[in-house]
Motif scaffolding. Structure first.
Motif, short mmCIF file in Angstrom:
data_model
loop_
_atom_site.label_atom_id
_atom_site.label_comp_id
_atom_site.label_asym_id
_atom_site.label_seq_id
_atom_site.Cartn_x
_atom_site.Cartn_y
_atom_site.Cartn_z
N ALA A 92 0.84 -1.19 0.00
CA ALA A 92 0.00 0.00 0.00
C ALA A 92 0.87 1.24 0.00
O ALA A 92 2.05 1.19 0.40
N ASN A 93 0.31 2.34 -0.45
CA ASN A 93 1.01 3.62 -0.30
C ASN A 93 1.22 3.90 1.18
O ASN A 93 0.34 3.65 2.01
N ARG A 94 2.37 4.41 1.51
CA ARG A 94 2.75 4.56 2.92
C ARG A 94 1.78 5.42 3.72
O ARG A 94 1.56 5.19 4.90
N HIS A 95 1.16 6.42 3.09
CA HIS A 95 0.31 7.34 3.83
C HIS A 95 -1.06 6.78 4.17
O HIS A 95 -1.78 7.36 4.98
N LEU A 96 -1.43 5.64 3.58
CA LEU A 96 -2.78 5.12 3.78
C LEU A 96 -2.91 4.49 5.18
O LEU A 96 -2.12 3.62 5.56
N PRO A 97 -3.93 4.87 5.94
CA PRO A 97 -4.06 4.43 7.34
C PRO A 97 -4.77 3.09 7.47
O PRO A 97 -5.89 3.00 8.00
N TYR A 98 -4.13 2.02 7.02
CA TYR A 98 -4.76 0.72 7.03
C TYR A 98 -4.55 -0.05 8.35
O TYR A 98 -5.18 -1.09 8.57
N GLU A 99 -3.68 0.43 9.19
CA GLU A 99 -3.34 -0.32 10.41
C GLU A 99 -4.55 -0.59 11.31
O GLU A 99 -4.68 -1.72 11.84
N PRO A 100 -5.46 0.36 11.50
CA PRO A 100 -6.62 0.04 12.36
C PRO A 100 -7.48 -1.11 11.83
O PRO A 100 -7.91 -1.97 12.60
N VAL A 101 -7.74 -1.14 10.52
CA VAL A 101 -8.56 -2.23 10.00
C VAL A 101 -7.79 -3.54 9.97
O VAL A 101 -8.37 -4.61 10.14
N LEU A 102 -6.47 -3.47 9.82
CA LEU A 102 -5.67 -4.69 9.93
C LEU A 102 -5.75 -5.26 11.34
O LEU A 102 -5.88 -6.48 11.52
N ALA A 103 -5.70 -4.38 12.34
CA ALA A 103 -5.83 -4.85 13.72
C ALA A 103 -7.23 -5.40 13.99
O ALA A 103 -7.40 -6.33 14.79
N GLU A 104 -8.22 -4.85 13.32
CA GLU A 104 -9.59 -5.34 13.47
C GLU A 104 -9.76 -6.73 12.87
O GLU A 104 -10.49 -7.57 13.42
N CYS A 105 -9.06 -6.99 11.78
CA CYS A 105 -9.30 -8.22 11.01
C CYS A 105 -8.28 -9.32 11.27
O CYS A 105 -8.54 -10.47 10.90
N PHE A 106 -7.12 -8.98 11.83
CA PHE A 106 -6.05 -9.96 12.04
C PHE A 106 -5.50 -9.84 13.46
O PHE A 106 -5.41 -8.75 14.02
N ALA A 107 -5.08 -10.97 14.00
CA ALA A 107 -4.50 -10.97 15.34
C ALA A 107 -3.09 -10.40 15.34
O ALA A 107 -2.60 -9.94 16.38
N GLU A 108 -2.42 -10.42 14.19
CA GLU A 108 -1.08 -9.85 14.10
C GLU A 108 -0.83 -9.27 12.72
O GLU A 108 -1.37 -9.75 11.72
#
Length: 337
Positions: A288-304
């Protein structure tokens, strides 16, 4: 007034009249009704699956390519210049009557109008809502036609598809970052013309890859690029498609634009679909492009989840232990080293 106000004005003024015969509309977007056109004689021509599906639900005849001759062809201008010209050339080839071209300024309608005036006698234009609509008959546009092209690396692409002129650098980074073993079953969500699937097929133990792509033209290129019998091709909206069985790995370079408007929710929807498509021990590999804030949804969908590679512009992320339906919810976030 409908989603195509310039068409409404042109028809109401009598400048543009509807024929008694067949009408083709190239490239209408989902959510934009074509109420001004007779439903029983209008055919929608689009290769983008969500748009195709929307028009079918409106009761319109939909095709991925024109069939036969038409008495009016309405070209709704795409933003890719080569694709816009190719559509007008296609319209000139299949139309026995009037070709109408509608587009916004940011889609390049001004330059298209200037160039069409050099080839045909143009009527209009109708100016409204930051765009124009004009129409003409005849004209030689054969040199605007554009078919598949072959990149230096041997991959087939086509006008208007993502990364038509070369391998996308973010996809190249992800391809180089994939591990030697991904598992037996792999899904390439939004696989385009097949670059990432080609990289997946070089990994040990891969028995099957599902390539899911909404752009019919890109999928056609993927079929040319990937003749390996292990690949299954799916023309579908990747955020709505579901596999027959859960995968060991998902790879993806998800889109984050709707046309030219940034829409990070697209990427978030891809992440949620990836989690739902993986086995409890499955792994997501995405860029992904570095500026995209995907970390919250990754934490929502994956344990790690963790960044495993990157540049100033891009980040490659590995996410494991999906929390999707059927996945184990007892696994915890991977501790930071």
């Amino acid at each position: 007034m409908s989603s195509y106000p310039r068409l409404d004005i042109a028809l109401a003024s009598g400048g543009l009249t509807l024929p008694e015969g067949r009408i083709a509309v190239l490239g209408p977007r989902a959510g934009a009704p074509l109420d001004a056109l007779p439903k029983d004689r209008t055919e929608v021509i689009t290769g983008f699956f969500p748009d195709h599906q929307y028009s079918e639900r409106q009761g319109l005849t939909c095709r991925t390519a024109p069939e036969g001759r038409y008495d009016l062809v309405l070209v709704l201008l795409p933003r890719a210049k080569a694709l816009a010209r190719a559509w007008i050339a296609q319209a000139a080839e299949i139309c026995d009557g009037v070709i109408a071209v509608d587009g916004t300024k940011d889609a390049g309608i001004e330059s298209v109008l200037r160039d069409c005036r050099k080839r045909a006698e143009v009527s209009g234009p109708v100016n409204k809502a930051h765009g124009k609509l004009f129409w003409f008959e005849g004209g030689d546009f054969a040199d605007w036609a554009a078919g598949p092209q072959v990149l230096e690396q041997g991959f087939h692409t086509a006008p208007g598809v993502f990364s038509a002129d070369g391998i996308d650098p973010a996809s190249a980074l992800l391809g180089a970052s994939l591990p030697e073993k991904l598992g037996s079953r792999v899904i390439d969500l939004g696989g385009g013309w097949g670059y990432l699937t080609a990289q997946v097929l070089t990994r040990a133990g891969v028995a099957h890859v599902d390539l899911v792509e909404a752009d019919h033209a890109a999928l056609a290129c993927a079929r040319l690029n990937l003749t390996d019998p292990r690949v299954s091709f799916h023309w579908a909206d990747a955020t709505a498609w579901s596999p027959q069985s859960r995968a060991d790995a998902v790879v993806m370079n998800p889109p984050f634009h709707t046309e030219r408007k940034a829409d990070p929710e697209l990427g978030r929807a891809f992440i949620r679909k990836a989690a739902a498509s993986l086995s409890p021990r499955g792994t997501l590999w995405m860029v992904a492009n570095r500026h995209l804030p995907y970390e919250p949804v990754l934490a929502e969908c994956f344990a790690e989840h963790e960044e495993i590679a990157g540049t100033g512009a891009f980040k490659v992320i590995r996410a494991a232990a999906p929390r999707g339906p059927g996945a184990s919810r007892q696994l915890r976030r991977k501790p930071r080293s």
